[in-house]
Design a protein around this motif. Structure first.
Motif, PDB file in Angstrom:
ATOM      1  N   VAL A  53      29.282  48.190  52.290  1.00  0.00           N
ATOM      2  CA  VAL A  53      28.121  47.536  52.559  1.00  0.00           C
ATOM      3  C   VAL A  53      27.140  47.213  51.371  1.00  0.00           C
ATOM      4  CG1 VAL A  53      25.799  47.910  53.841  1.00  0.00           C
ATOM      5  CG2 VAL A  53      27.882  49.237  54.540  1.00  0.00           C
ATOM      6  N   TYR A  54      26.484  46.015  51.124  1.00  0.00           N
ATOM      7  CA  TYR A  54      25.746  45.689  50.195  1.00  0.00           C
ATOM      8  C   TYR A  54      24.394  45.494  50.494  1.00  0.00           C
ATOM      9  CZ  TYR A  54      29.865  44.166  47.544  1.00  0.00           C
ATOM     10  OH  TYR A  54      31.287  44.217  47.014  1.00  0.00           O
ATOM     11  N   TYR A  55      23.552  46.382  49.569  1.00  0.00           N
ATOM     12  CA  TYR A  55      22.358  46.470  49.944  1.00  0.00           C
ATOM     13  C   TYR A  55      21.526  45.581  48.810  1.00  0.00           C
ATOM     14  CZ  TYR A  55      23.530  50.334  52.745  1.00  0.00           C
ATOM     15  OH  TYR A  55      24.057  51.289  53.804  1.00  0.00           O
ATOM     16  N   CYS A  56      20.164  45.024  49.343  1.00  0.00           N
ATOM     17  CA  CYS A  56      19.506  44.614  48.060  1.00  0.00           C
ATOM     18  C   CYS A  56      18.274  45.500  48.091  1.00  0.00           C
ATOM     19  CB  CYS A  56      18.839  43.016  48.298  1.00  0.00           C
ATOM     20  SG  CYS A  56      17.547  43.033  49.504  1.00  0.00           S
ATOM     21  N   ALA A  57      17.819  45.825  46.663  1.00  0.00           N
ATOM     22  CA  ALA A  57      16.945  46.926  46.501  1.00  0.00           C
ATOM     23  C   ALA A  57      15.658  46.158  45.600  1.00  0.00           C
ATOM     24  CB  ALA A  57      17.246  48.099  45.945  1.00  0.00           C
ATOM     25  N   LYS A  58      14.593  46.465  45.982  1.00  0.00           N
ATOM     26  CA  LYS A  58      13.266  46.176  44.995  1.00  0.00           C
ATOM     27  C   LYS A  58      13.069  47.135  43.856  1.00  0.00           C
ATOM     28  CE  LYS A  58       8.175  45.852  45.151  1.00  0.00           C
ATOM     29  NZ  LYS A  58       8.133  46.847  44.599  1.00  0.00           N
ATOM     30  N   VAL A  59      12.854  46.544  42.679  1.00  0.00           N
ATOM     31  CA  VAL A  59      12.752  47.539  41.514  1.00  0.00           C
ATOM     32  C   VAL A  59      10.972  47.620  41.408  1.00  0.00           C
ATOM     33  CG1 VAL A  59      12.990  47.743  39.214  1.00  0.00           C
ATOM     34  CG2 VAL A  59      14.742  46.632  40.502  1.00  0.00           C
ATOM     35  N   ARG A  60      10.723  48.960  40.842  1.00  0.00           N
ATOM     36  CA  ARG A  60       9.291  49.274  40.811  1.00  0.00           C
ATOM     37  C   ARG A  60       8.690  48.444  39.666  1.00  0.00           C
ATOM     38  NH1 ARG A  60       7.520  53.744  43.285  1.00  0.00           N
ATOM     39  NH2 ARG A  60       8.976  55.120  44.147  1.00  0.00           N
ATOM     40  N   THR A  61       9.335  47.743  38.593  1.00  0.00           N
ATOM     41  CA  THR A  61       8.806  46.910  37.813  1.00  0.00           C
ATOM     42  C   THR A  61       9.316  45.503  37.663  1.00  0.00           C
ATOM     43  OG1 THR A  61      10.856  47.706  36.317  1.00  0.00           O
ATOM     44  CG2 THR A  61       8.724  49.212  36.282  1.00  0.00           C
ATOM     45  N   THR A  62       8.890  44.967  36.533  1.00  0.00           N
ATOM     46  CA  THR A  62       9.317  43.501  36.423  1.00  0.00           C
ATOM     47  C   THR A  62      10.822  43.294  35.746  1.00  0.00           C
ATOM     48  OG1 THR A  62       8.110  43.311  34.207  1.00  0.00           O
ATOM     49  CG2 THR A  62       7.021  42.873  36.132  1.00  0.00           C
ATOM     50  N   GLY A  63      11.026  44.338  34.929  1.00  0.00           N
ATOM     51  CA  GLY A  63      12.151  44.243  34.490  1.00  0.00           C
ATOM     52  C   GLY A  63      13.308  45.479  34.965  1.00  0.00           C
ATOM     53  N   TRP A  64      14.521  45.527  34.379  1.00  0.00           N
ATOM     54  CA  TRP A  64      15.307  46.389  35.033  1.00  0.00           C
ATOM     55  C   TRP A  64      15.982  47.081  33.737  1.00  0.00           C
ATOM     56  CZ3 TRP A  64      20.379  47.481  33.958  1.00  0.00           C
ATOM     57  CH2 TRP A  64      21.050  48.215  34.899  1.00  0.00           C
ATOM     58  N   GLY A  65      16.291  48.341  33.802  1.00  0.00           N
ATOM     59  CA  GLY A  65      16.951  49.082  32.789  1.00  0.00           C
ATOM     60  C   GLY A  65      17.689  50.493  33.119  1.00  0.00           C
ATOM     61  N   PRO A  66      17.997  50.849  32.298  1.00  0.00           N
ATOM     62  CA  PRO A  66      18.975  52.504  32.734  1.00  0.00           C
ATOM     63  C   PRO A  66      17.815  53.288  33.334  1.00  0.00           C
ATOM     64  CG  PRO A  66      19.691  51.761  30.466  1.00  0.00           C
ATOM     65  CD  PRO A  66      18.549  50.707  31.094  1.00  0.00           C
ATOM     66  N   GLY A  67      18.071  53.795  34.334  1.00  0.00           N
ATOM     67  CA  GLY A  67      16.821  54.685  34.788  1.00  0.00           C
ATOM     68  C   GLY A  67      15.823  54.267  35.822  1.00  0.00           C
ATOM     69  N   THR A  68      16.090  52.685  36.070  1.00  0.00           N
ATOM     70  CA  THR A  68      15.249  52.087  36.907  1.00  0.00           C
ATOM     71  C   THR A  68      15.164  52.716  38.183  1.00  0.00           C
ATOM     72  OG1 THR A  68      15.567  50.056  35.699  1.00  0.00           O
ATOM     73  CG2 THR A  68      14.851  49.842  38.103  1.00  0.00           C
ATOM     74  N   GLU A  69      13.924  52.800  38.989  1.00  0.00           N
ATOM     75  CA  GLU A  69      13.888  53.288  40.291  1.00  0.00           C
ATOM     76  C   GLU A  69      13.819  51.877  41.098  1.00  0.00           C
ATOM     77  OE1 GLU A  69      11.721  57.578  39.270  1.00  0.00           O
ATOM     78  OE2 GLU A  69      10.562  55.743  40.150  1.00  0.00           O
ATOM     79  N   TYR A  70      14.098  52.373  42.324  1.00  0.00           N
ATOM     80  CA  TYR A  70      13.976  51.547  43.585  1.00  0.00           C
ATOM     81  C   TYR A  70      13.056  51.966  44.639  1.00  0.00           C
ATOM     82  CZ  TYR A  70      18.094  49.898  41.228  1.00  0.00           C
ATOM     83  OH  TYR A  70      19.339  49.404  40.415  1.00  0.00           O
ATOM     84  N   ASP A  71      12.290  51.141  45.209  1.00  0.00           N
ATOM     85  CA  ASP A  71      11.052  51.552  46.040  1.00  0.00           C
ATOM     86  C   ASP A  71      11.394  51.282  47.596  1.00  0.00           C
ATOM     87  OD1 ASP A  71       8.247  49.955  44.976  1.00  0.00           O
ATOM     88  OD2 ASP A  71      10.334  49.261  45.346  1.00  0.00           O
ATOM     89  N   TYR A  72      12.296  50.157  47.563  1.00  0.00           N
ATOM     90  CA  TYR A  72      12.516  49.423  48.883  1.00  0.00           C
ATOM     91  C   TYR A  72      13.930  48.982  48.939  1.00  0.00           C
ATOM     92  CZ  TYR A  72       7.547  49.881  49.922  1.00  0.00           C
ATOM     93  OH  TYR A  72       6.292  50.098  50.233  1.00  0.00           O
ATOM     94  N   TRP A  73      14.569  49.354  50.369  1.00  0.00           N
ATOM     95  CA  TRP A  73      15.976  48.748  50.400  1.00  0.00           C
ATOM     96  C   TRP A  73      16.112  48.011  51.694  1.00  0.00           C
ATOM     97  CZ3 TRP A  73      20.088  50.731  47.289  1.00  0.00           C
ATOM     98  CH2 TRP A  73      19.636  51.865  46.079  1.00  0.00           C
TER      99      TRP A  73
END
Length: 123
Positions: free
Chosen positions: A93-113
């Protein structure tokens, strides 16, 4: 209300292709990085790919490099994942997820799926 709605999954033979889409609403889409995450049967979540707010930076898990391409159309508030040379182990199952910030990096958190879309690779 933030909504992420995936589509484009289905049954495909090994070696085939699929294009997943994620329609976003309820937030300013081009303010945030986005990501794809998958979950295979009986396994945990596996990060697949990520893209920065403007599409200028993309990131892939090692096993997806060269086969998957992430992109976004900020005018359409839509995230994409083009998947080529699919293998049985891509079944998930493939999910898209919204990142909390403009960029992405290790430890990035997601707030919506999103709710996810099933991809099955089988002959």
């Amino acid at each position: 209300e933030v909504q992420l709605v995936e589509s484009g999954g289905g049954l495909v033979q090994p070696g085939g292709s699929l294009r997943l889409s994620c329609a976003a609403s309820g937030f300013t889409f081009d303010d945030y990085a986005m990501s794809w995450v998958r979950q295979a049967p009986g396994k945990g979540l596996e990060w697949v790919s990520a893209i920065s707010w403007n599409g200028g930076s993309t990131y892939y898990a090692e096993s997806m490099k060269g086969r998957f391409t992430i992109s976004r159309d900020n005018a359409k508030n839509t995230l994409y994942l083009q998947m080529n040379s699919l293998k049985s182990e891509d079944t998930a199952v493939y999910y898209c997820a919204k990142v909390r910030t403009t960029g992405w990096g290790p430890g990035t958190e997601y707030d919506y799926w999103g709710q996810g879309t099933q991809v099955t690779v089988s002959s």
